[in-house]
Design a protein around this motif. Structure first.
Motif, PDB file in Angstrom:
ATOM      1  N   VAL A 144      21.084  40.563  32.890  1.00  0.00           N
ATOM      2  CA  VAL A 144      22.172  40.818  33.816  1.00  0.00           C
ATOM      3  C   VAL A 144      22.761  42.205  33.448  1.00  0.00           C
ATOM      4  N   ASP A 145      22.144  42.923  32.731  1.00  0.00           N
ATOM      5  CA  ASP A 145      22.307  44.382  32.673  1.00  0.00           C
ATOM      6  C   ASP A 145      23.642  44.612  31.551  1.00  0.00           C
ATOM      7  N   ILE A 146      23.859  43.732  30.663  1.00  0.00           N
ATOM      8  CA  ILE A 146      25.046  43.894  29.577  1.00  0.00           C
ATOM      9  C   ILE A 146      24.239  44.693  28.432  1.00  0.00           C
ATOM     10  N   PRO A 147      25.118  45.654  27.840  1.00  0.00           N
ATOM     11  CA  PRO A 147      24.435  46.246  26.833  1.00  0.00           C
ATOM     12  C   PRO A 147      24.149  45.423  25.423  1.00  0.00           C
ATOM     13  N   ILE A 148      23.060  45.428  25.119  1.00  0.00           N
ATOM     14  CA  ILE A 148      22.638  44.594  23.810  1.00  0.00           C
ATOM     15  C   ILE A 148      23.706  44.665  22.707  1.00  0.00           C
ATOM     16  N   TRP A 149      24.193  45.880  22.560  1.00  0.00           N
ATOM     17  CA  TRP A 149      25.208  45.999  21.572  1.00  0.00           C
ATOM     18  C   TRP A 149      26.685  45.100  21.690  1.00  0.00           C
ATOM     19  N   VAL A 150      26.739  45.008  22.962  1.00  0.00           N
ATOM     20  CA  VAL A 150      27.754  43.877  23.032  1.00  0.00           C
ATOM     21  C   VAL A 150      27.524  42.555  22.545  1.00  0.00           C
ATOM     22  N   VAL A 151      25.886  41.900  22.791  1.00  0.00           N
ATOM     23  CA  VAL A 151      25.694  40.884  22.519  1.00  0.00           C
ATOM     24  C   VAL A 151      25.593  40.793  20.987  1.00  0.00           C
ATOM     25  N   ASP A 152      25.368  41.841  20.220  1.00  0.00           N
ATOM     26  CA  ASP A 152      25.348  42.143  18.769  1.00  0.00           C
ATOM     27  C   ASP A 152      26.907  41.996  18.330  1.00  0.00           C
ATOM     28  N   LEU A 153      27.826  42.572  19.103  1.00  0.00           N
ATOM     29  CA  LEU A 153      29.307  42.581  18.710  1.00  0.00           C
ATOM     30  C   LEU A 153      29.904  40.971  18.672  1.00  0.00           C
ATOM     31  N   ARG A 154      29.467  40.275  19.738  1.00  0.00           N
ATOM     32  CA  ARG A 154      29.429  38.836  19.979  1.00  0.00           C
ATOM     33  C   ARG A 154      29.100  38.050  18.674  1.00  0.00           C
ATOM     34  N   HIS A 155      27.727  38.541  18.335  1.00  0.00           N
ATOM     35  CA  HIS A 155      27.088  37.840  17.081  1.00  0.00           C
ATOM     36  C   HIS A 155      27.993  38.190  15.955  1.00  0.00           C
ATOM     37  N   GLU A 156      28.481  39.264  15.721  1.00  0.00           N
ATOM     38  CA  GLU A 156      29.162  39.664  14.551  1.00  0.00           C
ATOM     39  C   GLU A 156      30.545  38.821  14.480  1.00  0.00           C
ATOM     40  N   LEU A 157      31.122  38.893  15.777  1.00  0.00           N
ATOM     41  CA  LEU A 157      32.311  38.241  15.907  1.00  0.00           C
ATOM     42  C   LEU A 157      32.321  36.658  15.546  1.00  0.00           C
ATOM     43  N   THR A 158      31.148  36.138  16.081  1.00  0.00           N
ATOM     44  CA  THR A 158      30.810  34.428  15.747  1.00  0.00           C
ATOM     45  C   THR A 158      30.482  34.118  14.453  1.00  0.00           C
ATOM     46  N   HIS A 159      29.433  35.003  14.009  1.00  0.00           N
ATOM     47  CA  HIS A 159      28.939  34.593  12.564  1.00  0.00           C
ATOM     48  C   HIS A 159      28.999  35.458  11.561  1.00  0.00           C
ATOM     49  N   GLY A 160      29.585  36.858  11.668  1.00  0.00           N
ATOM     50  CA  GLY A 160      29.600  37.806  10.597  1.00  0.00           C
ATOM     51  C   GLY A 160      30.779  37.902  10.255  1.00  0.00           C
ATOM     52  N   LYS A 161      30.833  39.350   9.561  1.00  0.00           N
ATOM     53  CA  LYS A 161      32.215  39.888   9.197  1.00  0.00           C
ATOM     54  C   LYS A 161      32.626  40.371  10.632  1.00  0.00           C
ATOM     55  N   LEU A 162      34.325  40.238  10.540  1.00  0.00           N
ATOM     56  CA  LEU A 162      34.951  40.902  11.751  1.00  0.00           C
ATOM     57  C   LEU A 162      34.663  42.430  11.894  1.00  0.00           C
ATOM     58  N   PRO A 163      34.294  42.900  13.054  1.00  0.00           N
ATOM     59  CA  PRO A 163      34.071  44.524  13.213  1.00  0.00           C
ATOM     60  C   PRO A 163      35.610  45.079  13.221  1.00  0.00           C
ATOM     61  N   ARG A 164      35.353  46.397  13.268  1.00  0.00           N
ATOM     62  CA  ARG A 164      36.625  47.436  13.220  1.00  0.00           C
ATOM     63  C   ARG A 164      37.232  46.966  14.748  1.00  0.00           C
ATOM     64  N   LEU A 165      38.564  47.283  14.531  1.00  0.00           N
ATOM     65  CA  LEU A 165      39.303  47.335  16.010  1.00  0.00           C
ATOM     66  C   LEU A 165      38.803  48.245  17.110  1.00  0.00           C
ATOM     67  N   ALA A 166      38.275  49.434  16.619  1.00  0.00           N
ATOM     68  CA  ALA A 166      37.910  50.650  17.591  1.00  0.00           C
ATOM     69  C   ALA A 166      36.632  49.957  18.315  1.00  0.00           C
ATOM     70  N   LEU A 167      36.001  49.256  17.748  1.00  0.00           N
ATOM     71  CA  LEU A 167      34.529  48.624  18.213  1.00  0.00           C
ATOM     72  C   LEU A 167      35.106  47.686  19.386  1.00  0.00           C
ATOM     73  N   CYS A 168      35.954  46.723  18.933  1.00  0.00           N
ATOM     74  CA  CYS A 168      36.459  45.673  19.763  1.00  0.00           C
ATOM     75  C   CYS A 168      36.991  46.403  21.138  1.00  0.00           C
ATOM     76  N   ARG A 169      37.799  47.299  20.928  1.00  0.00           N
ATOM     77  CA  ARG A 169      38.387  48.230  22.100  1.00  0.00           C
ATOM     78  C   ARG A 169      37.373  48.654  23.112  1.00  0.00           C
ATOM     79  N   LYS A 170      36.276  49.455  22.212  1.00  0.00           N
ATOM     80  CA  LYS A 170      35.168  50.061  23.200  1.00  0.00           C
ATOM     81  C   LYS A 170      34.329  48.750  23.838  1.00  0.00           C
ATOM     82  N   GLY A 171      33.974  47.616  23.129  1.00  0.00           N
ATOM     83  CA  GLY A 171      33.579  46.471  23.777  1.00  0.00           C
ATOM     84  C   GLY A 171      34.135  46.061  25.051  1.00  0.00           C
ATOM     85  N   CYS A 172      35.362  46.026  24.984  1.00  0.00           N
ATOM     86  CA  CYS A 172      36.401  45.554  25.865  1.00  0.00           C
ATOM     87  C   CYS A 172      36.341  46.381  27.140  1.00  0.00           C
ATOM     88  N   ASP A 173      36.152  47.861  26.870  1.00  0.00           N
ATOM     89  CA  ASP A 173      36.100  48.773  27.922  1.00  0.00           C
ATOM     90  C   ASP A 173      34.794  48.787  28.601  1.00  0.00           C
TER      91      ASP A 173
END
Length: 190
Positions: free
Chosen positions: A113-142
């Motif tokens: 569906v042409d979603i960048p892989i790093w967004v899926v990786d960010l989702r994985h970190e949010l769900t299963h790992g250590k919370l990412p930095r706010l800047a990365l969440c903002r970028k993912g949102c954009d």
């Protein structure tokens, strides 16, 4: 010969003008106009319930995060959780439509569906790992908001935000086409 009228789809918005106004409001970057658009989407949701297109719902949640962020009322940790929930829901809901009886890896679905892989990786970190930095969440949102704008909102508007049709018949045909396209939440993203 008279052409048979297509079946009408009942939608929560009053017409194309309201749809256009909400889309422009959501993406304009002005917090006040974004909040007005979010209020309108909330009204749509109360009218439409579970039939609300996923793209509209996801867009509203992500814009709500940006409005909260710009308000300065939430601390960094709270913003990460807010963005995180919206991003996790987006990836889960969008890729869920492509899941069949056999489980397909999210990374593969994201490519389809042409979603960048790093967004899926960010989702994985949010769900299963250590919370990412706010800047990365903002970028993912954009990135996700841009994906939603290109993949859903612009398709609904025929890639033109401001063009007004001069003839009433054209307006009616465009409205019917847009209403028919609201079914995107279940099939077209596949």
């Amino acid at each position: 010969r008279k052409r048979p009228k297509p079946l009408r789809t009942v939608v929560a918005w009053r017409g194309r003008a309201e749809w256009d106004q909400v889309m422009v409001g959501l993406y304009c970057g002005d917090g006040r106009l974004q909040q007005e658009a979010l209020d309108r989407v909330s009204a749509w949701k109360s009218r439409y319930g579970p039939k609300m297109p996923l793209a509209v719902d996801c867009t509203a949640e992500l814009i709500r995060c940006k409005v909260l962020d710009s308000s300065g009322r939430l601390r960094s940790h709270e913003l990460i959780l807010s963005y995180g929930l919206a991003l996790v829901r987006f990836v889960n809901l969008i890729t869920e439509r492509k899941q069949k009886m056999v489980s397909i890896p999210l990374r593969q679905l994201a490519i389809e569906v042409d979603i960048p892989i790093w967004v899926v990786d960010l989702r994985h970190e949010l769900t299963h790992g250590k919370l990412p930095r706010l800047a990365l969440c903002r970028k993912g949102c954009d990135v996700v908001l841009d994906w939603l704008r290109k993949t859903y909102w612009s398709r609904q508007l025929g890639n033109n935000l401001c063009e007004e049709s001069e003839e009433e018949e054209d307006d009616e045909e465009e409205q019917e086409e847009m209403e028919a396209n609201t079914e995107l939440d279940s099939d077209a993203w596949e």
